[in-house]
Each structure stands twice: as structure tokens, then as C-alpha cells.
Design a protein around this motif. Sequence first.
Motif, PDB file in Angstrom:
ATOM      1  N   GLU A   4      52.782  46.157  45.676  1.00  0.00           N
ATOM      2  CA  GLU A   4      51.694  47.086  45.388  1.00  0.00           C
ATOM      3  C   GLU A   4      52.241  48.500  45.513  1.00  0.00           C
ATOM      4  O   GLU A   4      52.842  48.841  46.518  1.00  0.00           O
ATOM      5  CB  GLU A   4      50.531  46.886  46.367  1.00  0.00           C
ATOM      6  N   VAL A  19      50.988  45.959  36.263  1.00  0.00           N
ATOM      7  CA  VAL A  19      49.607  45.883  35.815  1.00  0.00           C
ATOM      8  C   VAL A  19      48.908  47.125  36.336  1.00  0.00           C
ATOM      9  O   VAL A  19      48.921  47.404  37.532  1.00  0.00           O
ATOM     10  CB  VAL A  19      48.905  44.598  36.303  1.00  0.00           C
ATOM     11  N   ILE A  21      45.555  49.051  36.941  1.00  0.00           N
ATOM     12  CA  ILE A  21      44.272  48.442  37.261  1.00  0.00           C
ATOM     13  C   ILE A  21      43.399  49.396  38.066  1.00  0.00           C
ATOM     14  O   ILE A  21      43.903  50.261  38.775  1.00  0.00           O
ATOM     15  CB  ILE A  21      44.553  47.130  38.033  1.00  0.00           C
ATOM     16  N   ARG A  23      40.764  49.377  41.031  1.00  0.00           N
ATOM     17  CA  ARG A  23      40.307  48.534  42.143  1.00  0.00           C
ATOM     18  C   ARG A  23      38.778  48.411  42.200  1.00  0.00           C
ATOM     19  O   ARG A  23      38.256  47.455  42.761  1.00  0.00           O
ATOM     20  CB  ARG A  23      40.834  49.129  43.443  1.00  0.00           C
ATOM     21  N   TYR A  28      38.988  43.242  39.095  1.00  0.00           N
ATOM     22  CA  TYR A  28      40.119  43.494  40.002  1.00  0.00           C
ATOM     23  C   TYR A  28      40.606  42.231  40.721  1.00  0.00           C
ATOM     24  O   TYR A  28      41.798  41.904  40.684  1.00  0.00           O
ATOM     25  CB  TYR A  28      39.795  44.587  41.023  1.00  0.00           C
ATOM     26  N   HIS A  32      44.262  40.617  40.173  1.00  0.00           N
ATOM     27  CA  HIS A  32      45.134  40.671  41.350  1.00  0.00           C
ATOM     28  C   HIS A  32      45.646  39.269  41.699  1.00  0.00           C
ATOM     29  O   HIS A  32      46.846  39.066  41.922  1.00  0.00           O
ATOM     30  CB  HIS A  32      44.362  41.282  42.532  1.00  0.00           C
ATOM     31  N   MET A  35      48.216  38.038  39.116  1.00  0.00           N
ATOM     32  CA  MET A  35      49.531  38.671  39.328  1.00  0.00           C
ATOM     33  C   MET A  35      50.285  37.977  40.458  1.00  0.00           C
ATOM     34  O   MET A  35      51.481  37.706  40.343  1.00  0.00           O
ATOM     35  CB  MET A  35      49.345  40.144  39.691  1.00  0.00           C
ATOM     36  N   ARG A  36      49.607  37.721  41.548  1.00  0.00           N
ATOM     37  CA  ARG A  36      50.257  37.057  42.686  1.00  0.00           C
ATOM     38  C   ARG A  36      50.731  35.651  42.313  1.00  0.00           C
ATOM     39  O   ARG A  36      51.824  35.236  42.689  1.00  0.00           O
ATOM     40  CB  ARG A  36      49.316  37.008  43.884  1.00  0.00           C
ATOM     41  N   GLU A  51      51.588  46.038  41.101  1.00  0.00           N
ATOM     42  CA  GLU A  51      50.206  46.449  40.848  1.00  0.00           C
ATOM     43  C   GLU A  51      50.121  47.960  41.037  1.00  0.00           C
ATOM     44  O   GLU A  51      50.449  48.480  42.093  1.00  0.00           O
ATOM     45  CB  GLU A  51      49.275  45.750  41.826  1.00  0.00           C
ATOM     46  N   ARG A  53      47.454  50.941  40.899  1.00  0.00           N
ATOM     47  CA  ARG A  53      46.024  51.235  40.860  1.00  0.00           C
ATOM     48  C   ARG A  53      45.767  52.694  40.455  1.00  0.00           C
ATOM     49  O   ARG A  53      46.599  53.566  40.646  1.00  0.00           O
ATOM     50  CB  ARG A  53      45.397  50.921  42.225  1.00  0.00           C
ATOM     51  N   PRO A  72      42.102  47.015  32.006  1.00  0.00           N
ATOM     52  CA  PRO A  72      43.404  46.812  32.631  1.00  0.00           C
ATOM     53  C   PRO A  72      44.506  46.765  31.573  1.00  0.00           C
ATOM     54  O   PRO A  72      44.278  46.379  30.425  1.00  0.00           O
ATOM     55  CB  PRO A  72      43.256  45.473  33.343  1.00  0.00           C
ATOM     56  N   ALA A  74      48.883  45.978  31.000  1.00  0.00           N
ATOM     57  CA  ALA A  74      50.102  45.404  31.553  1.00  0.00           C
ATOM     58  C   ALA A  74      51.283  45.775  30.677  1.00  0.00           C
ATOM     59  O   ALA A  74      51.181  45.788  29.449  1.00  0.00           O
ATOM     60  CB  ALA A  74      49.975  43.889  31.650  1.00  0.00           C
TER      61      ALA A  74
END
Length: 114
Positions: A4, A19, A21, A23, A28, A32, A35-36, A51, A53, A72, A74
Motif C-alpha cells: 500500500e 490500482v 482507487i 477508499r 473499495y 482491495h 488485489m491481495r 494500491e 489511494r 478505479p 489499473a
Amino acid sequence: KFFEYPDIEATGDMPQFMVLINRDEPYYKTVHAAMREAAAELVGERLSFVELRTEFTSAFKFFKFGASEGLPMAAIVNWTNGFSARPYQLFLHSKESLEELSSTKLVLAARRFL
């Protein structure tokens, strides 16, 4: 690995799947989590998932993105001249599309890049 912003120093010169984004938006948590999941599936590959934000406006400016435009979003960043140095290569994956930000599609895009 998943990072992050601004805690991304450990990524070094490794390409980053970013990404961008907001929040505060309803999407979100879903993005999120995706992505993880993608980062976990590709652990050990030479690609970091980052990530970024909207509260980090200076980073958005560095990439010449508006903090509210097309989110969003990417993109994959290839640091051709070292981390955080211009010029760099930027490959847009998606813009304003939640469908393209599923973990499956993130992994497919990452594998195409690698």
C-alpha cells in the motif's frame, strides 16, 4: 507481494501493478481483496501489486492522473530508469471498470506482462 502506497520502498526497481482507487467508494473492499488475492497467487514473481489511494495526490500527479478521473484504474509501471525515475513505461490495464479488476483478470494481465 502486495503493498500500500506510500510503503513501497521494498519494491525496488520491480515493475508494479498499480490500482488507483478511492477508499471512500463502495467498490473499495472488493477491489482491495482482489488485489491481495492476485498478489498471493503470483508470490515469487518479479511484480509487485501496489494500491494507490486518492489521498496521495502527489503520486497521482507524478503519473499525470487526476485524483478522481477514471477510477478505479489499473496500470503496470515498468521502471526502466530505476524506481520513481522518469521516463518509465506505463501500460493501462483498465479504467472505470470493476469487471477488469477481479483477481482472475488481474492475474491474467500480470502473466501477460511477465
